[in-house]
Design a protein around this motif. Structure first.
Motif, short mmCIF file in Angstrom:
data_model
loop_
_atom_site.label_atom_id
_atom_site.label_comp_id
_atom_site.label_asym_id
_atom_site.label_seq_id
_atom_site.Cartn_x
_atom_site.Cartn_y
_atom_site.Cartn_z
N LEU A 142 -10.42 -3.47 -1.31
CA LEU A 142 -9.32 -3.59 -0.73
C LEU A 142 -8.09 -4.62 -0.81
O LEU A 142 -7.04 -4.45 -0.67
CB LEU A 142 -9.51 -3.73 1.02
CG LEU A 142 -8.37 -3.74 2.02
CD1 LEU A 142 -7.75 -2.46 2.20
CD2 LEU A 142 -9.36 -4.04 3.31
N LEU A 143 -8.74 -5.77 -1.07
CA LEU A 143 -7.85 -7.14 -1.24
C LEU A 143 -7.42 -7.49 -2.56
O LEU A 143 -6.66 -8.46 -2.85
CB LEU A 143 -8.61 -8.21 -0.45
CG LEU A 143 -8.68 -8.14 1.13
CD1 LEU A 143 -9.24 -9.31 1.70
CD2 LEU A 143 -7.22 -7.75 1.63
N ALA A 256 -5.32 -5.35 9.13
CA ALA A 256 -4.35 -6.18 8.54
C ALA A 256 -3.61 -5.29 7.50
O ALA A 256 -2.48 -5.07 7.45
CB ALA A 256 -4.64 -7.41 7.96
N ALA A 257 -4.35 -4.50 6.63
CA ALA A 257 -3.69 -3.80 5.58
C ALA A 257 -3.10 -2.59 6.34
O ALA A 257 -1.89 -2.15 5.77
CB ALA A 257 -5.01 -3.05 4.83
N LEU A 258 -3.69 -1.86 7.20
CA LEU A 258 -2.77 -0.84 7.98
C LEU A 258 -1.57 -1.06 8.48
O LEU A 258 -0.64 -0.66 8.45
CB LEU A 258 -3.54 -0.18 8.92
CG LEU A 258 -4.96 0.60 8.39
CD1 LEU A 258 -5.91 1.28 9.55
CD2 LEU A 258 -4.67 1.56 7.35
N LEU A 259 -1.74 -2.39 9.22
CA LEU A 259 -0.37 -2.85 9.77
C LEU A 259 0.66 -3.36 8.91
O LEU A 259 1.83 -3.36 8.80
CB LEU A 259 -0.65 -4.27 10.74
CG LEU A 259 -1.71 -3.98 12.03
CD1 LEU A 259 -1.91 -5.19 12.50
CD2 LEU A 259 -0.43 -3.14 13.04
N GLY A 260 0.20 -4.00 7.83
CA GLY A 260 1.03 -3.97 6.46
C GLY A 260 1.91 -2.75 6.18
O GLY A 260 3.21 -3.09 5.83
N THR A 261 0.93 -1.59 5.88
CA THR A 261 1.70 -0.40 5.66
C THR A 261 2.74 0.10 6.68
O THR A 261 3.66 0.54 6.28
CB THR A 261 0.76 0.50 5.23
OG1 THR A 261 0.02 1.04 6.43
CG2 THR A 261 -0.30 0.22 4.17
N TYR A 263 4.22 -1.78 9.18
CA TYR A 263 5.46 -2.93 9.60
C TYR A 263 6.16 -3.29 8.49
O TYR A 263 7.40 -3.54 8.66
CB TYR A 263 4.78 -4.13 10.33
CG TYR A 263 5.82 -5.05 11.11
CD1 TYR A 263 6.24 -4.84 12.25
CD2 TYR A 263 6.31 -6.11 10.36
CE1 TYR A 263 7.52 -5.54 12.97
CE2 TYR A 263 7.35 -6.92 10.96
CZ TYR A 263 7.92 -6.73 12.32
OH TYR A 263 9.03 -7.34 13.03
N PHE A 264 5.45 -3.68 7.35
CA PHE A 264 6.27 -4.11 6.31
C PHE A 264 6.61 -3.00 5.13
O PHE A 264 6.94 -3.26 4.07
CB PHE A 264 5.41 -5.43 5.62
CG PHE A 264 5.66 -6.67 6.52
CD1 PHE A 264 6.71 -7.22 6.71
CD2 PHE A 264 4.34 -7.07 7.05
CE1 PHE A 264 6.49 -8.37 7.38
CE2 PHE A 264 4.24 -7.88 7.90
CZ PHE A 264 5.34 -8.79 8.21
N HIS A 265 6.02 -1.92 5.49
CA HIS A 265 6.33 -0.64 4.57
C HIS A 265 5.66 -0.99 3.29
O HIS A 265 6.01 -0.62 2.22
CB HIS A 265 7.90 -0.67 4.43
CG HIS A 265 8.60 -0.31 5.51
ND1 HIS A 265 8.21 0.94 6.36
CD2 HIS A 265 9.45 -1.01 6.29
CE1 HIS A 265 9.21 0.85 7.49
NE2 HIS A 265 9.66 -0.41 7.56
N GLU A 266 4.62 -1.74 3.27
CA GLU A 266 3.64 -1.90 2.21
C GLU A 266 2.83 -0.66 1.79
O GLU A 266 2.68 0.15 2.54
CB GLU A 266 2.53 -3.09 2.18
CG GLU A 266 3.50 -4.32 2.52
CD GLU A 266 2.53 -5.47 3.15
OE1 GLU A 266 1.28 -5.16 3.14
OE2 GLU A 266 2.78 -6.61 2.88
N THR A 267 2.61 -0.38 0.45
CA THR A 267 1.90 0.82 -0.07
C THR A 267 0.57 0.50 -0.31
O THR A 267 0.18 -0.48 -0.83
CB THR A 267 2.60 1.49 -0.97
OG1 THR A 267 2.59 0.46 -2.01
CG2 THR A 267 3.89 1.83 -0.54
N LEU A 268 -0.50 1.31 0.10
CA LEU A 268 -1.84 1.15 -0.15
C LEU A 268 -2.21 1.94 -1.37
O LEU A 268 -1.99 3.31 -1.40
CB LEU A 268 -2.89 1.52 0.69
CG LEU A 268 -2.85 0.39 2.18
CD1 LEU A 268 -3.78 0.87 3.29
CD2 LEU A 268 -2.99 -1.08 1.55
N GLY A 275 -11.51 1.34 -0.74
CA GLY A 275 -12.23 -0.10 -0.24
C GLY A 275 -12.13 0.00 1.14
O GLY A 275 -13.15 -0.19 1.56
N ALA A 276 -11.11 0.52 1.87
CA ALA A 276 -11.13 0.25 3.53
C ALA A 276 -12.38 1.55 4.02
O ALA A 276 -12.79 0.98 4.87
CB ALA A 276 -9.89 0.81 3.79
N LEU A 277 -12.33 2.73 3.14
CA LEU A 277 -13.17 3.70 3.63
C LEU A 277 -14.57 3.22 3.48
O LEU A 277 -15.48 3.32 4.26
CB LEU A 277 -12.94 4.86 2.81
CG LEU A 277 -14.11 6.14 3.17
CD1 LEU A 277 -13.67 6.65 4.68
CD2 LEU A 277 -13.67 7.25 2.10
#
Length: 295
Positions: A142-143, A256-261, A263-268, A275-277
């Motif tokens: 994930l990170l 944090a990763a989901l919020l980044g996508t 609020y900041f329109h980051e892509t996973l 990794g999150a799963l």
């Protein structure tokens, strides 16, 4: 339907982990608006302490009372736990990439389990160890990203932050079993605020000059990412093993990763989603493997 203490603990630490997951959002907004690390940390804990003091004085004044021994314990946890851990973490961010700092910090569930196994009666079972390994692999996926080291001492600070936080979790679980979580939060946060303010020496007169964005980020982190999650964490530690609490707190990087996508329109990437799963599956497996404690 009556909820068992164990289920309440799982719900509490899940809520707390989600709250901690907002740290990156508020921190990034604050730093982009011009606040320094020292100002942000000092304002965060000072405002959180003031809000709890006002709330308890108005509605539950009896809850403020605590024995001298417990005040001392809370002071040590606030100063050498939260204040020390927060300072080490942001010192790490100054010398290594944010990704590496996060990876170093999230080794703390590993340290909690190791310390629990060797220094307490909470021995790690084979299933718990497998779930911890799986969650760690998921966290790495994930990170994983840009890993940069500009300063060896920053790496040491990152590991120090993880170890100091692991010790904080263990000691909180063992020494504050009989203290109301909100009362414990009051003193832990208050002494944390005093220590951070003494170390960073911010100019509190500058509070009057804060922009709306800066004030909002400080209020948000004080309530959503300090008061609520810290209180929920302390409440959960009274019902669950420290090692289980530490593992369930890995909900935080997923949040944090989901919020980044969002609020900041980051892509996973697909790797990060996997990794999150994996983390989520490891947490569910670890939780279901536990036998409820008799009430």
């Amino acid at each position: 339907m009556k909820i068992s203490p164990r289920l309440r603990g799982i719900i509490e630490i899940s809520i707390g982990s989600v709250g901690f997951g907002f740290l990156g959002i508020f921190g990034k907004i604050a730093f982009q608006s011009g606040l320094s690390v020292g100002e942000f940390l000092s304002y965060r804990f000072t405002l959180a302490a003031l809000l709890i003091w006002i709330f308890l004085l108005l509605f539950k004044p009896d809850w403020i009372r605590l024995s001298k021994k417990q005040i001392f314990v809370a002071a040590m946890l606030g100063i050498f736990g939260y204040a020390f851990f927060s300072t080490l973490y942001f010192k790490a961010v100054e010398g290594v990439s944010v990704t590496l700092a996060a990876l170093l910090l999230y080794t703390y569930p590993f340290w909690v389990n190791i310390f629990s196994h060797f220094f307490t009666h909470d021995k790690i079972s084979r299933k718990e160890a497998l779930c911890l390994i799986a969650a760690s692999v998921g966290l790495l996926m994930l990170l994983w990203g840009h890993l940069e080291v500009n300063n060896f001492w920053a790496v040491a600070a990152g590991l120090g932050a993880a170890i100091s936080y692991a010790i904080y979790v263990l000691l909180s679980g063992r020494l504050q079993k009989t203290v109301r979580p909100i009362t414990s939060s009051l003193y832990v946060i208050t002494f944390g605020a005093l220590a951070l303010s003494a170390f960073h020496q911010p100019h509190f007169s500058d509070l009057l000059k804060l922009t709306t964005t800066q004030a909002t980020s400080i209020l948000g982190i004080a309530v959503i990412s300090t008061i609520i999650p810290l209180t929920m964490e302390l409440a959960a530690l009274q019902k669950l093993k420290s090692s289980e609490v530490a593992l369930l707190m890995m909900i935080e990087p997923i949040t944090a990763a989901l919020l980044g996508t969002w609020y900041f329109h980051e892509t996973l990437s697909l790797r990060q989603l996997c990794g999150a799963l994996i983390i989520a599956m490891a947490l569910v497996a670890n939780t279901l493997a536990k036998k409820p404690q008799p009430e």
